[in-house]
Design an enzyme around this catalytic site. Structure first.
Site, mmCIF file in Angstrom:
data_model
loop_
_atom_site.group_PDB
_atom_site.id
_atom_site.type_symbol
_atom_site.label_atom_id
_atom_site.label_comp_id
_atom_site.label_asym_id
_atom_site.label_seq_id
_atom_site.Cartn_x
_atom_site.Cartn_y
_atom_site.Cartn_z
ATOM 1 N N SER A 1 0.836 -1.201 0.000
ATOM 2 C CA SER A 1 0.000 0.000 0.000
ATOM 3 C C SER A 1 0.874 1.256 0.000
ATOM 4 C CB SER A 1 -0.962 -0.047 1.188
ATOM 5 O OG SER A 1 -2.020 0.854 1.017
ATOM 6 N N ASP B 1 -9.540 -4.565 -5.179
ATOM 7 C CA ASP B 1 -8.946 -3.901 -4.022
ATOM 8 C C ASP B 1 -9.753 -2.641 -3.705
ATOM 9 O OD1 ASP B 1 -7.321 -2.408 -2.239
ATOM 10 O OD2 ASP B 1 -5.523 -3.373 -3.011
ATOM 11 N N HIS C 1 -7.416 -6.084 0.184
ATOM 12 C CA HIS C 1 -6.337 -5.113 0.064
ATOM 13 C C HIS C 1 -5.008 -5.815 0.331
ATOM 14 C CE1 HIS C 1 -4.150 -1.456 0.004
ATOM 15 N NE2 HIS C 1 -3.930 -1.408 1.307
#
Length: 518
Positions: A235, A459, A486
């Site tokens: 991320s 996602d 995610h």
């Protein structure tokens, strides 16, 4: 105002800290020639330092990190870096580092440094929690597995400090701002407290962004004795990775980037895209829930959003009891749902929480919200939320009209109403006491080793296309994961893990078009 998002794992029905990963950042271009400052020789003492490894207990900042740091075989140290790389002979700060040494030293490749996202997530805690997983694969055998807390975060000193634990509890219990003036007032107060309560004040806030984190990362690479960096980023951690590759292209061995941030996306657009992602995930949750008896939102997915708001709107005036003296606010109910959107593994837990709320019990949704905010059972919060804003606000230019962007965010995720955790983010950054140090752009990387980008089609936090774009920009490999979650690497998917391990060990990229099922 609000915070980071990340995937959580549930074990024995309890929230457990996992891979903190979060979203929507813009890249940090280098502001000075490599290595990092004009006064090159002043940096020698940082690049040449020897880390003093020892027991990790003293590095814990709360119960979750204390538990993680009891993982067998981990050791910790502090890396000294300049507060301001433009003044390397001035004040210094420290970065917390955790290591688990390679279990097969005869075939050791080097160090693999990881960051779980946020911004504000503890890489030390995340790495410690991953040790049992990686000990059974090539990472644990052939790499020293290293996690670091970026400057201002967790065990790094000083930490960014904005709200006290009591103030954050009170903020969560309050209703969302009903007017632009209310949003602005909350944001201005929050920003002022960050400057007042953080050691070194505005000087620290001005140098806490990704621009400076990647410089710390290069110092860490050297202190670990590595000629080139092997890196795993989730991320927001992908932003650290590709920003490092832009600043230090000749010092990259491997970059595995999972759940990519789009480097060219501005902050408002990325927040809107994230809202759309949450909406899609909520729709999939509603559709899956409706297939089963006992769905708290009913058997018609088309009515799920309205049913959800009907269920949570009464909390605005009458918070639900939780059985421990606390109460579930409207704001926390929304945050609990957002937390559950990070992974479909959390959906049964969410449905249980919504069902209990119908009977006036807000305990499960509050537990979900506590996980999002990283609140310990004893009422202490990690530094994640405060650091999140500090980094976001210097990594992005200020929004011209936060109110317009707030409305766009609400339109992208109408099922959340006004309770979205990051609804006031742009207002906070508009009030931030120091200017931004980065801006969205397409990275220029000429000779870095090609990364492997992992991107998941559903996602909810980092859109799939962002990963496609990043892989194309860096001429790297792309591994597509079909599913709603995610990030995917080291989450138990053999297809994903084998591809990632092959890349980290010998640079092998999966064949073009490779897909894995979540």
């Amino acid at each position: 105002m609000r915070l980071p998002r990340r995937r959580r794992l549930f074990a024995a029905g309890l929230l457990a800290a996992a891979l903190t990963a979060c979203t929507t950042q813009t890249p940090a271009p280098p502001s000075s020639p490599s290595p990092v400052a004009a006064d090159v020789h002043a940096l020698d003492r940082f690049y040449d330092q020897q880390l003093a490894w020892g027991d990790c207990a003293a590095y814990a900042t709360g119960q979750q990190s204390a538990d993680a740091f009891r993982t067998p075989g981990v050791e910790c140290a502090r890396l000294t870096v300049p507060l301001d790389y433009a003044n390397p002979r001035g004040e210094t700060i420290t970065v917390g580092v955790l290591r688990h040494r390679a279990l097969d030293p005869a075939h050791r490749i080097g160090s693999l440094v990881m960051n779980p996202g946020g911004p504000g997530g503890s890489g030390m805690e995340a790495a410690a929690r991953l040790v049992p997983t990686v000990s059974n694969n090539a990472i644990g055998l052939r790499f020293d597995f290293v996690g670091f807390d970026p400057r201002g975060v967790g065990a790094s000193m000083p930490r960014v400090r904005c709200l006290t634990d009591a103030e954050r509890d009170a903020e969560r219990a309050s209703n969302p701002g009903a007017s632009d003036a209310a949003w602005t007032g909350q944001a201005t107060d929050f920003a002022a407290k960050c400057a007042q309560r953080t050691e070194h004040g505005e000087a620290m806030l001005a140098n806490v962004g990704t621009r400076d984190v990647v410089k710390d990362l290069d110092v860490l690479r050297s202190a670990l004795g590595e000629e080139k960096l092997s890196y795993l980023g989730y991320s927001y951690g992908t932003q650290i990775g590709y920003s490092y590759a832009e600043a230090f292209p000749q010092r990259v061995r491997a970059l595995l980037l999972d759940g990519a941030i789009d480097p060219a996306a501005n902050d408002p657009d990325s927040l809107v895209a994230q809202g759309a992602g949450f909406s899609r995930a909520f729709g999939e949750f509603a559709a899956e829930c409706a297939r089963h008896d006992g769905c708290a939102l009913g058997r018609d997915p088309a009515k799920a959003a309205a049913e959800f708001q009907n269920l949570v709107q009464p909390l605005v005036g009458a918070p639900a009891k939780t059985g421990d003296g606390r109460h579930l606010s409207y704001r926390d109910a929304i945050t609990g749902v957002v937390e559950a959107m990070y992974s479909s593994q959390s959906w049964p837990f969410l449905n249980t929480g919504l069902g209990l709320l119908r009977g006036g019990d807000g305990s499960v949704l509050l537990r979900l919200a506590d996980g999002y905010y990283e609140r310990d059972a004893d009422g202490r919060y990690s530094s994640l939320q405060d650091a999140y804003y500090a980094v976001r606000c210097v990594d992005n230019p200020r929004a011209v009209d936060p109110a317009v962007s707030r409305q766009r965010m609400a339109d992208a995720a109408p099922f959340l109403g006004l309770g979205r955790p990051d609804q006031g983010e742009l207002d906070v950054c508009a009030s931030w006491p120091v200017p931004s140090t980065s801006q969205p752009h397409r990275p220029t990387v000429t000779s870095a080793a090609p990364p492997l980008v992992i991107s998941t089609t559903g996602d909810p936090v980092t859109p799939y296309q962002a990963g496609v774009n990043l892989a194309n920009l860096f001429r790297g490999g792309l591994l597509t994961v079909d599913g709603t979650q995610h990030t995917a690497f080291l989450h138990g998917n053999m297809c994903v893990d084998v591809a990632g391990l092959d890349y980290l060990v010998d640079g092998s990229q999966p064949p073009p078009g490779t897909r894995c099922q979540a």
